[in-house]
Motif scaffolding. Structure first.
Motif, short mmCIF file in Angstrom:
data_model
loop_
_atom_site.label_atom_id
_atom_site.label_comp_id
_atom_site.label_asym_id
_atom_site.label_seq_id
_atom_site.Cartn_x
_atom_site.Cartn_y
_atom_site.Cartn_z
N THR A 185 0.83 -1.20 0.00
CA THR A 185 0.00 0.00 0.00
C THR A 185 0.87 1.25 0.00
O THR A 185 2.09 1.19 0.22
N LYS A 186 0.23 2.39 -0.22
CA LYS A 186 0.95 3.66 -0.25
C LYS A 186 1.69 3.92 1.05
O LYS A 186 2.85 4.36 1.05
N ILE A 187 1.02 3.63 2.18
CA ILE A 187 1.64 3.89 3.48
C ILE A 187 2.89 3.04 3.67
O ILE A 187 3.87 3.49 4.28
N CYS A 188 2.89 1.82 3.14
CA CYS A 188 4.06 0.94 3.27
C CYS A 188 5.26 1.54 2.53
O CYS A 188 6.37 1.63 3.07
N TYR A 189 5.02 1.94 1.29
CA TYR A 189 6.10 2.56 0.51
C TYR A 189 6.54 3.88 1.14
O TYR A 189 7.73 4.19 1.17
N GLN A 190 5.57 4.64 1.64
CA GLN A 190 5.90 5.94 2.22
C GLN A 190 6.76 5.81 3.47
O GLN A 190 7.69 6.59 3.67
N LYS A 191 6.44 4.83 4.31
CA LYS A 191 7.23 4.63 5.52
C LYS A 191 8.68 4.28 5.19
O LYS A 191 9.61 4.78 5.83
N VAL B 293 12.12 4.08 -4.18
CA VAL B 293 10.94 3.47 -3.55
C VAL B 293 9.66 4.15 -4.03
O VAL B 293 8.68 3.49 -4.38
N LEU B 294 9.66 5.47 -4.07
CA LEU B 294 8.48 6.21 -4.49
C LEU B 294 8.19 5.99 -5.97
O LEU B 294 7.01 5.91 -6.38
N GLU B 295 9.25 5.86 -6.77
CA GLU B 295 9.06 5.58 -8.19
C GLU B 295 8.48 4.20 -8.40
O GLU B 295 7.66 3.98 -9.30
N GLU B 296 8.90 3.25 -7.56
CA GLU B 296 8.35 1.90 -7.64
C GLU B 296 6.85 1.92 -7.35
O GLU B 296 6.07 1.20 -8.00
N TYR B 297 6.46 2.72 -6.36
CA TYR B 297 5.03 2.80 -6.03
C TYR B 297 4.23 3.43 -7.18
O TYR B 297 3.16 2.94 -7.55
N LYS B 298 4.77 4.49 -7.77
CA LYS B 298 4.08 5.13 -8.89
C LYS B 298 3.93 4.17 -10.06
O LYS B 298 2.88 4.13 -10.73
N ASN C 283 14.74 10.63 5.68
CA ASN C 283 14.87 11.44 6.90
C ASN C 283 15.75 10.85 7.99
O ASN C 283 16.22 11.57 8.87
N LYS C 284 15.97 9.55 7.95
CA LYS C 284 16.73 8.92 9.03
C LYS C 284 18.05 8.30 8.56
O LYS C 284 19.04 8.33 9.28
N MET C 285 18.05 7.75 7.36
CA MET C 285 19.24 7.05 6.90
C MET C 285 20.06 7.88 5.90
O MET C 285 21.10 7.41 5.43
N GLU C 286 19.56 9.09 5.59
CA GLU C 286 20.25 9.99 4.69
C GLU C 286 20.60 9.32 3.36
O GLU C 286 21.72 9.41 2.84
N GLN C 287 19.58 8.67 2.80
CA GLN C 287 19.75 7.99 1.51
C GLN C 287 18.61 8.43 0.58
O GLN C 287 17.72 7.64 0.25
N PRO C 288 18.62 9.68 0.14
CA PRO C 288 17.53 10.20 -0.69
C PRO C 288 17.36 9.47 -2.01
O PRO C 288 16.24 9.40 -2.54
N ASP C 289 18.45 8.93 -2.55
CA ASP C 289 18.34 8.20 -3.82
C ASP C 289 17.47 6.96 -3.65
O ASP C 289 16.66 6.64 -4.53
N LYS C 290 17.66 6.27 -2.51
CA LYS C 290 16.83 5.09 -2.26
C LYS C 290 15.37 5.49 -2.04
O LYS C 290 14.45 4.78 -2.46
N ALA C 291 15.17 6.61 -1.37
CA ALA C 291 13.80 7.09 -1.14
C ALA C 291 13.12 7.35 -2.47
O ALA C 291 11.95 7.00 -2.68
N LYS C 292 13.84 7.97 -3.39
CA LYS C 292 13.30 8.27 -4.71
C LYS C 292 12.94 6.99 -5.46
O LYS C 292 11.88 6.91 -6.10
#
Length: 232
Positions: A198-204, A222-227, A211-220
């Motif tokens: 779900t969206k909340i799973c990907y968002q978390k 994950v969000l692209e995978e959800y989209k 915000n915690k692991m300082e890995q913005p590339d990985k965050a991006k």
């Protein structure tokens, strides 16, 4: 003739109440709380025992952070129908939020009632998920000296795991993240993504990276995978 008039008045009142109720629901869904409150107050005026309208009034007060007002409505609900788990859950939630606005000494006096309200919800509904989430957060946020406990938070997370696997993984991830065990939290959120998707799973997971692991590339990523997932 008199009985016919009384019957007519009752039917008319019910019709007006139903009309106001439907209007109130639509306004509430649009987050137009002031006119929604007026509509539901009209419903309660004509049908005082309309519990759903009273619940909406409590929800509106909560959305507006008027915790004392919300507590009045939720207390009426739980006293009127003490078998409804959600009423105790909402009462406990409003009381908990009020506790955040008062001095620490007064807040400490509220903790047992907040906790008891959530526990009552679970007693009434053995699969009540939100109450368990609330208790997890409560035990995480409270200092140990007044009842805070990681082990108790984990116990409720384990209960969630048996009821809903995705909530189990998310809640354990939340606990690990709270105690800055970020790699462990990452694994739990990944499991939540796999099981729930779900969206909340990907968002978390994305928030953890960002915000915690300082890995913005990985965050991006994950969000692209959800989209990509929701576009297929």
């Amino acid at each position: 003739m008199k009985q016919l008039v009384i019957f007519f008045l009752l039917v008319t009142n019910c019709m007006w109440a139903q009309s106001d109720f439907e209007k109130g629901e639509k306004l509430f869904q649009k987050k137009q709380y002031a006119p929604a409150r007026t509509a539901f107050e009209s419903v309660v005026k004509t049908t005082p025992n309309n519990l759903k309208a009273i619940e909406y009034l409590g929800d509106i007060a909560g959305a507006e952070k008027k915790w004392d007002t919300a507590l009045v409505y939720y207390k009426k609900l739980k006293l009127t129908k003490p078998s409804e788990a959600d009423y105790f859950y909402k009462y406990g939630g409003a009381l908990g939020m009020k506790a955040l606005t008062v001095n620490k000494f007064k807040a400490l006096g509220m903790i047992d009632e907040v906790k008891g309200s959530f526990e009552k919800s679970i007693q009434l509904d053995s699969k009540h998920i939100p109450a368990r989430w609330a208790l997890i957060e409560l035990y995480l946020q409270l200092p140990a000296i007044v009842g805070g406990s990681e082990s108790k938070a984990v116990a409720y997370s384990d209960q969630l795991q048996r009821i809903s696997a995705v909530d189990g993984y998310l809640s354990q991830g939340r606990i690990d993240e709270y105690f800055k065990r970020y790699k462990m939290a990452e694994e739990q959120y990944k499991k939540a993504v796999t099981v729930g998707g779900t969206k909340i799973c990907y968002q978390k997971l994305a928030d953890l990276y960002q915000n915690k692991m300082e890995q913005p590339d990985k965050a991006k990523i994950v969000l692209e995978e959800y989209k990509k997932k929701i576009s297929n």
